[in-house]
Design a protein around this motif. Structure first.
Motif: not given
Length: 160
Positions: A27, A131-133, A100, A102, A91, A10, A29, A96, A135, A129
């Motif tokens: 990874q 930065g991505e759901v 996500a 972070n 967002e 990421t 979730n 984000y 991850h 996190s």
């Protein structure tokens, strides 16, 4: 022979790697109820975005199993009152989506005050996190705090 699948890093992981900050990408979730074994759970922290009445946006990072004490965060951040930023505004405020947020990515884009609950000081590693759901990164609390210029503080609700 099995083919090794390379998972793309990421942006947060790329930033930490470039800065020479030791971390491990994983990874999981948590939003979908995917959690690592029980002994890891106290290491998972959620990054919450709030709005302070004096400072504007502020970030609180607490264990995923705990609740943020808004009054405590308001006090340590120099606000009279803080409240969660509505999901529809998240967002555009932090960059984000829910799940996500972070501290690394937020610090790269904004100079919001960041407070990490002091329970992280008792841990060798913490998980936040990436930065991505789905991850996350495993990182030393002191490394994260120093990199994002955060402060440790008592910001948890008291359990009664």
């Amino acid at each position: 022979m099995a083919k090794k699948v390379k998972i793309k890093k990421t942006l947060v992981e790329q930033i930490l790697t470039k800065a020479g900050i030791d971390h491990t990408g994983i990874q999981i979730n948590a939003l979908e109820g995917e959690l690592p074994p029980e002994y890891f759970r106290n290491q998972i922290f959620k990054t919450l975005a709030l709005m302070g009445d004096k400072t504007g946006p502020i970030i609180g990072i607490v264990p995923i199993t705990e609740h943020l004490a808004e009054k405590k965060l308001a006090k340590v951040s120099g606000n009279k009152k803080v409240s969660m930023i509505p999901q529809k505004d998240l967002e555009k405020t932090t960059g984000y989506i829910h799940g996500a947020n972070n501290p690394v990515g937020i610090r790269q884009k904004h100079n919001y005050p960041i407070f990490i609950d002091q329970t992280a000081l008792d841990l060798e590693k913490m998980i936040v996190s990436a930065g991505e759901v789905g991850h996350s990164i495993i990182i030393r609390p002191q490394d994260l705090t120093s990199f994002v210029k955060a402060d440790f503080a008592d910001i948890l609700e008291e359990n009664n």
